[in-house]
Every structure is written in structure tokens, then in C-alpha cells.
Design an enzyme around this catalytic site. Sequence first.
Site, PDB file in Angstrom:
ATOM      1  N   GLY A  43      -6.787  49.133  56.113  1.00 34.02           N
ATOM      2  CA  GLY A  43      -8.139  49.282  55.826  1.00 34.02           C
ATOM      3  C   GLY A  43      -8.709  48.639  54.756  1.00 34.02           C
ATOM      4  N   GLN A  48     -13.858  46.114  47.387  1.00 34.16           N
ATOM      5  CA  GLN A  48     -12.558  45.478  47.505  1.00 34.16           C
ATOM      6  C   GLN A  48     -12.863  44.102  47.382  1.00 34.16           C
ATOM      7  OE1 GLN A  48     -10.286  48.252  50.027  1.00 34.16           O
ATOM      8  NE2 GLN A  48      -8.818  47.819  48.304  1.00 34.16           N
ATOM      9  N   CYS A  86      -2.778  50.650  47.907  1.00 33.16           N
ATOM     10  CA  CYS A  86      -4.216  50.013  47.976  1.00 33.16           C
ATOM     11  C   CYS A  86      -3.820  48.632  47.555  1.00 33.16           C
ATOM     12  CB  CYS A  86      -4.810  50.748  46.845  1.00 33.16           C
ATOM     13  SG  CYS A  86      -6.694  50.043  46.718  1.00 33.16           S
ATOM     14  N   LEU A  87      -4.698  47.753  48.464  1.00 36.44           N
ATOM     15  CA  LEU A  87      -4.758  46.325  48.244  1.00 36.44           C
ATOM     16  C   LEU A  87      -5.037  45.916  46.692  1.00 36.44           C
ATOM     17  CD1 LEU A  87      -6.099  45.167  51.636  1.00 36.44           C
ATOM     18  CD2 LEU A  87      -3.746  45.582  50.989  1.00 36.44           C
ATOM     19  N   HIS A 128      -9.184  57.349  51.794  1.00 34.09           N
ATOM     20  CA  HIS A 128      -8.853  56.513  50.913  1.00 34.09           C
ATOM     21  C   HIS A 128     -10.129  55.501  50.901  1.00 34.09           C
ATOM     22  CE1 HIS A 128      -6.062  53.622  49.013  1.00 34.09           C
ATOM     23  NE2 HIS A 128      -7.451  52.820  49.206  1.00 34.09           N
ATOM     24  N   GLU A 129     -10.432  55.046  52.121  1.00 34.83           N
ATOM     25  CA  GLU A 129     -11.595  54.188  52.202  1.00 34.83           C
ATOM     26  C   GLU A 129     -12.886  54.691  51.667  1.00 34.83           C
ATOM     27  OE1 GLU A 129     -10.706  51.097  52.101  1.00 34.83           O
ATOM     28  OE2 GLU A 129      -8.646  51.375  53.125  1.00 34.83           O
ATOM     29  N   HIS A 132     -13.256  54.738  48.099  1.00 34.47           N
ATOM     30  CA  HIS A 132     -13.589  53.384  47.178  1.00 34.47           C
ATOM     31  C   HIS A 132     -15.028  53.051  47.059  1.00 34.47           C
ATOM     32  CE1 HIS A 132      -9.937  51.048  46.522  1.00 34.47           C
ATOM     33  NE2 HIS A 132      -9.642  51.199  48.107  1.00 34.47           N
TER      34      HIS A 132
HETATM   35 NI    NI Z   1      -7.565  50.957  48.532  1.00 30.18          NI
END
Ligand code: NI
Length: 162
Positions: A43, A48, A86-87, A128-129, A132
Amino acid sequence: MSIRTYGDEVLRRPAMEVDAIDRRVKDECTKMVEEMLRANGVGIAAPQVGISKRIFILDVDERFQVLINPEIVEVSEDAEEIDEACLSLPGISGPVVRKKWVRVRGLDLDGRPVEVEGEGLLARAIQHEMDHLDGILFIDHLSPARRSSLLKELRRQERAEA
Ligand code: NI
């Protein structure tokens, strides 16, 4: 465009509602997909990639979905604690308590209402998204002690890469 990492203020800014799904928004979604695939993520949320808009993309199992102006409309009572990554926080992970099942509603790229519901990794990715879009990162859900040790580890890895 590349993935913004911890310390970039765009990750902490509450994202804005999308009022028109125009060419620009579609291009931004294309770039988000490219970055997500490149990073092997399940995701990605618009902040991000430096775009402060309420958009995220899921790519969990067989489910691929762009969600614009998403809202979580239903959650299970049951929660579970699983390690999460997380990226934007490369190389670290930590245990986060999330609802086991959720239903999210938003718009797709054609402006049509769409709902996604699921459990396990899909439910976790949705929560999670969504975080963000409100400037929240998974480490914010951890105890201060665990958070500071993970951030120390993150800085150690950044130094090692530099
Ligand atoms: Ni993340």
C-alpha cells in the site's frame, strides 16, 4: 518523485480532501503505483510521495484498489497485535494493535463509490494508510521506549547507508 521518509514534514501534515478527480490526480495516482511497485509495498498513501491529498492505494493479495477521500465506515471489535513496517520508515518494524476487520469507503479513479472490506493484512494496510492521511505513522502507536529504540535503529541504518 521518490518515497518521502521519516523527518519529511509532509508525512506529518493532515492531507486535504480531493475535490475533483482530474488529469492531475490521475497522473499522481500513476506515480504512486509506480513507487509502490518499485518498493514492493502492499500500500501507499499520497503524502508518502509528497502529495498532501486524501488518496491511498492498496495492493494486497489479489486486491488492487485506488481509494480517494476514503473513510473507515465499520470496524470489528476484535483487535490483534502484529509487526508492521512502512516504506517511509525503511528497515524497521514494530508491533501495532489494529482492528482485525474493517470496511472502508471511498471513490475510485472514475469517481465511482467503492468499498473494500477485509481482515488480516488487508485490514491492517487500510488502517495504516488511513493513518498516513492524518499525519500518523505506525511508530506513533508504540510505547515511547519502543519508539525511541526503533528511531535510533532507523538513524543507525541511515548512517550505514550514507
Ligand atoms: Ni506507511
